[in-house]
Design a protein around this motif. Structure first.
Motif, PDB file in Angstrom:
ATOM      1  N   ALA A 237      11.651   3.883 -10.641  1.00 11.84           N
ATOM      2  CA  ALA A 237      12.086   2.579 -11.139  1.00 11.84           C
ATOM      3  C   ALA A 237      13.534   2.637 -11.617  1.00 11.84           C
ATOM      4  N   MET A 238      13.905   3.704 -12.321  1.00 12.75           N
ATOM      5  CA  MET A 238      15.292   3.858 -12.766  1.00 12.75           C
ATOM      6  C   MET A 238      16.240   4.047 -11.590  1.00 12.75           C
ATOM      7  N   TYR A 239      15.756   4.717 -10.557  1.00 15.73           N
ATOM      8  CA  TYR A 239      16.581   5.012  -9.386  1.00 15.73           C
ATOM      9  C   TYR A 239      16.770   3.789  -8.499  1.00 15.73           C
ATOM     10  N   LEU A 240      15.684   3.060  -8.222  1.00 14.78           N
ATOM     11  CA  LEU A 240      15.757   1.946  -7.276  1.00 14.78           C
ATOM     12  C   LEU A 240      16.154   0.637  -7.958  1.00 14.78           C
ATOM     13  N   ALA A 241      15.696   0.431  -9.184  1.00 16.11           N
ATOM     14  CA  ALA A 241      16.014  -0.764  -9.975  1.00 16.11           C
ATOM     15  C   ALA A 241      15.432  -2.044  -9.393  1.00 16.11           C
ATOM     16  N   ALA A 242      14.583  -1.945  -8.397  1.00 14.19           N
ATOM     17  CA  ALA A 242      13.932  -3.123  -7.818  1.00 14.19           C
ATOM     18  C   ALA A 242      12.538  -2.720  -7.365  1.00 14.19           C
ATOM     19  N   LEU A 243      11.512  -3.381  -7.898  1.00 12.58           N
ATOM     20  CA  LEU A 243      10.129  -3.027  -7.613  1.00 12.58           C
ATOM     21  C   LEU A 243       9.447  -4.162  -6.878  1.00 12.58           C
ATOM     22  N   SER A 244       8.666  -3.812  -5.872  1.00 13.03           N
ATOM     23  CA  SER A 244       7.922  -4.802  -5.101  1.00 13.03           C
ATOM     24  C   SER A 244       6.568  -4.219  -4.720  1.00 13.03           C
ATOM     25  N   PRO A 245       5.474  -4.946  -4.918  1.00 17.67           N
ATOM     26  CA  PRO A 245       4.144  -4.403  -4.590  1.00 17.67           C
ATOM     27  C   PRO A 245       3.969  -4.127  -3.104  1.00 17.67           C
ATOM     28  N   ASP A 246       4.711  -4.831  -2.268  1.00 19.99           N
ATOM     29  CA  ASP A 246       4.577  -4.634  -0.828  1.00 19.99           C
ATOM     30  C   ASP A 246       5.593  -3.647  -0.274  1.00 19.99           C
ATOM     31  N   GLY A 247       6.480  -3.138  -1.113  1.00 19.24           N
ATOM     32  CA  GLY A 247       7.530  -2.268  -0.615  1.00 19.24           C
ATOM     33  C   GLY A 247       7.266  -0.787  -0.781  1.00 19.24           C
ATOM     34  N   SER A 248       6.969  -0.366  -2.009  1.00 19.47           N
ATOM     35  CA  SER A 248       6.926   1.071  -2.297  1.00 19.47           C
ATOM     36  C   SER A 248       5.609   1.557  -2.869  1.00 19.47           C
ATOM     37  N   PHE A 249       4.608   0.695  -3.026  1.00 19.43           N
ATOM     38  CA  PHE A 249       3.397   1.108  -3.722  1.00 19.43           C
ATOM     39  C   PHE A 249       2.136   0.777  -2.936  1.00 19.43           C
ATOM     40  N   THR A 250       2.251   0.749  -1.629  1.00 20.55           N
ATOM     41  CA  THR A 250       1.093   0.507  -0.776  1.00 20.55           C
ATOM     42  C   THR A 250       0.456   1.842  -0.385  1.00 20.55           C
ATOM     43  N   LEU A 251      -0.605   1.772   0.417  1.00 24.92           N
ATOM     44  CA  LEU A 251      -1.262   2.998   0.876  1.00 24.92           C
ATOM     45  C   LEU A 251      -0.347   3.867   1.720  1.00 24.92           C
ATOM     46  N   LEU A 252       0.676   3.251   2.340  1.00 26.94           N
ATOM     47  CA  LEU A 252       1.621   4.056   3.110  1.00 26.94           C
ATOM     48  C   LEU A 252       2.294   5.102   2.237  1.00 26.94           C
ATOM     49  N   LYS A 253       2.539   4.764   0.977  1.00 28.90           N
ATOM     50  CA  LYS A 253       3.148   5.733   0.072  1.00 28.90           C
ATOM     51  C   LYS A 253       2.179   6.885  -0.199  1.00 28.90           C
ATOM     52  N   SER A 254       0.902   6.594  -0.376  1.00 30.13           N
ATOM     53  CA  SER A 254      -0.085   7.659  -0.561  1.00 30.13           C
ATOM     54  C   SER A 254      -0.145   8.573   0.652  1.00 30.13           C
ATOM     55  N   ILE A 255      -0.069   7.975   1.839  1.00 32.22           N
ATOM     56  CA  ILE A 255      -0.092   8.779   3.064  1.00 32.22           C
ATOM     57  C   ILE A 255       1.139   9.677   3.133  1.00 32.22           C
ATOM     58  N   GLU A 256       2.281   9.161   2.683  1.00 29.75           N
ATOM     59  CA  GLU A 256       3.487   9.994   2.651  1.00 29.75           C
ATOM     60  C   GLU A 256       3.310  11.168   1.700  1.00 29.75           C
ATOM     61  N   PHE A 257       2.701  10.925   0.541  1.00 28.01           N
ATOM     62  CA  PHE A 257       2.466  12.018  -0.401  1.00 28.01           C
ATOM     63  C   PHE A 257       1.541  13.077   0.206  1.00 28.01           C
ATOM     64  N   ILE A 258       0.460  12.630   0.826  1.00 28.89           N
ATOM     65  CA  ILE A 258      -0.477  13.581   1.432  1.00 28.89           C
ATOM     66  C   ILE A 258       0.196  14.350   2.568  1.00 28.89           C
ATOM     67  N   THR A 259       0.986  13.640   3.372  1.00 24.89           N
ATOM     68  CA  THR A 259       1.697  14.302   4.470  1.00 24.89           C
ATOM     69  C   THR A 259       2.645  15.354   3.933  1.00 24.89           C
ATOM     70  N   GLY A 260       3.390  15.018   2.889  1.00 28.63           N
ATOM     71  CA  GLY A 260       4.298  15.992   2.301  1.00 28.63           C
ATOM     72  C   GLY A 260       3.577  17.195   1.752  1.00 28.63           C
TER      73      GLY A 260
END
Length: 350
Positions: A237-260
Motif C-alpha cells: 500500500a505504501m509502495y503503490l499508493a492506489a488500491l483496487s479490489p480487482d487489481g492486486s487482491f484477486t485469486l491471481l495474486k494467490s496463484i502468483e504467490f504459490i508459483t513463486g
C-alpha cells in the motif's frame, strides 16, 4: 571439500556473503527509479511468499487464499492513513494483529480437514475478500478503489531523504523488513516450535503421539503466516499508493504467490526471494518476446506453466534445492563436533 560449521573458514564465508549482498543492494538502490521500484516489488512479494511458506512449506497447510491477507494488510494501511490520518509506519502494528487474528480463525478448519479440502476453504476466503471490499464502499472506496495521497507517504524526516526520493525510501524499508522476516523465520524453524511445525507436516499422528499440540501448531502458524503476508500488504500500500479490489487482491495474486513458492523452493529460507524474482521478472521479460496475436498475459501464463513443469521434473525441491545439490557436489557443510561428556570424580559420564 568439507567445511565445518563454526570454524574460521565458515565464518569468513558468511561474512563475505553478507558483504557481497550489502554491496549488491547499494548498487541496486542507485539504479533508475523504474528499476528500483521493480526491485521493491520483488522484496514485497518475497515477504508475502515467506508468509505463505510458513503455512504451506513448513507446516503442510495448503492455502490458495493468501491474497486476502495481502489485501487486508494493504487496506488496513490505506484506511488508517486516509480516513484517520495515521502515519503509514504506525499502521503496521494494527495490520499485523488483525491479519494474525483473521488467519487464526481461518486456520480453525485445519483442525478437522486437510489437503484439498482445506485449500477449498482458503479459496473461498480469497474469492470473498474483493467482494467484501466492494460491499464496504464508504470505508474502502469499493470498486472505485482507494488512493493514498503521495504527500502522506513521503520519507520520514529522520531518514534525511527528500520527498522526491520515495522510491529509495521504499526500497530500503522493504529490504530491512525482508531481512528481519527472514531472520525471524530462520530462528523459528530452528527452534522447538519449528520442529513441531515440520513434524506436523510430515506426520500428524506421530507428532501428536510425541506430545505435540497439533491443533495449537496449525492455528498459530496459520495466524503467523497471515500476519507476515499482511505485513507485505502494508508495504504494498505504501509502495503503490492506489488500491483496487480487482487489481492486486484477486485469486491471481494467490496463484502468483504459490508459483513463486514452488519455483523458489518450499520449506527453504531464500526460496521465496528467488521465487519473487521469477514472479516479477518473467512477465516483464516476456513482454518483448510477445507475438502480435498473443496477449502478454497469455504468454506469461504459458511460460509460468513451462517453468513449473520443468522445475517439478528436474528440481522437485525448487531452484534452491537444485542449486544446493549442485553446490553439495563441490563443498559440504558439516555440523560442529559434539562436545565430550564431562566425567565425574567417580568416573561416570555426566
Amino acid at each position: 571439500m568439507e567445511i565445518q560449521r563454526g570454524t574460521w573458514t565458515h565464518r569468513a564465508l558468511v561474512v563475505a556473503t553478507g558483504v557481497a549482498i550489502a554491496l549488491v543492494l547499494l548498487w541496486m538502490s542507485g539504479l533508475a527509479p523504474f528499476r528500483v521500484n521493480q526491485l521493491t516489488n520483488v522484496f514485497i512479494y518475497a515477504i508475502a511468499i515467506t508468509g505463505l511458506n510458513l503455512a504451506t512449506g513448513y507446516t503442510g497447510l495448503l492455502s490458495i487464499g493468501h491474497s486476502a491477507f495481502f489485501g487486508l494488510g494493504a487496506y488496513t494501511t490505506g484506511v488508517l492513513v486516509m480516513k484517520y490520518g495515521w502515519d503509514p509506519l504506525y499502521t503496521v502494528g494494527p495490520a499485523l494483529v488483525l491479519c494474525f487474528v483473521v488467519g487464526f480463525v481461518i486456520g480453525l478448519p485445519a483442525l478437522r480437514i486437510r489437503g484439498l479440502y482445506l485449500a477449498l476453504v482458503t479459496l473461498a476466503v480469497g474469492v470473498a475478500f474483493p467482494e467484501l471490499v466492494r460491499r464496504f464502499e464508504d470505508l474502502t472506496g469499493g470498486a472505485r478503489g482507494l488512493v493514498i495521497r503521495r504527500r502522506l507517504l513521503n520519507p520520514p524526516e529522520w531518514t534525511g531523504l527528500r520527498p522526491g526520493q520515495r522510491d529509495v525510501w521504499m526500497f530500503w524499508l522493504s529490504v530491512v523488513v525482508l531481512v528481519i522476516v527472514v531472520l525471524l523465520v530462520h530462528n523459528l524453524v530452528r527452534s522447538r516450535a519449528g520442529l513441531a511445525m515440520i513434524a506436523t507436516r510430515d506426520n500428524e499422528i506421530a507428532a501428536a503421539a510425541s506430545g505435540i499440540r497439533v491443533a495449537a501448531v496449525k492455528t498459530s502458524v496459520f495466524g503467523l503466516s497471515g500476519a507476515v503476508t499482511g505485513l507485505a500488504g502494508c508495504l504494498f500500500a505504501m509502495y503503490l499508493a492506489a488500491l483496487s479490489p480487482d487489481g492486486s487482491f484477486t485469486l491471481l495474486k494467490s496463484i502468483e504467490f504459490i508459483t513463486g513458492l514452488v519455483i523458489g523452493g518450499a520449506a527453504t529460507r531464500i526460496g521465496p526471494i528467488i521465487g519473487a524474482f521469477a514472479v516479477v521478472y518473467i512477465p516483464y521479460f516476456t513482454a518483448n518476446l510477445n507475438p502480435s496475436n498473443v496477449s502478454q498475459g497469455q504468454l506469461s501464463g504459458v511460460l509460468f506453466g513451462l517453468a513449473l513443469i520443468l522445475i517439478i521434473f528436474l528440481m522437485p525441491d525448487g531452484l534452491v534445492g537444485g542449486i544446493s545439490r549442485l553446490v553439495g557436489r563441490v563443498a559440504t557443510l558439516r555440523p560442529p563436533p559434539a562436545a565430550p561428556a564431562a566425567v565425574s570424580s567417580r568416573g561416570e559420564a555426566t
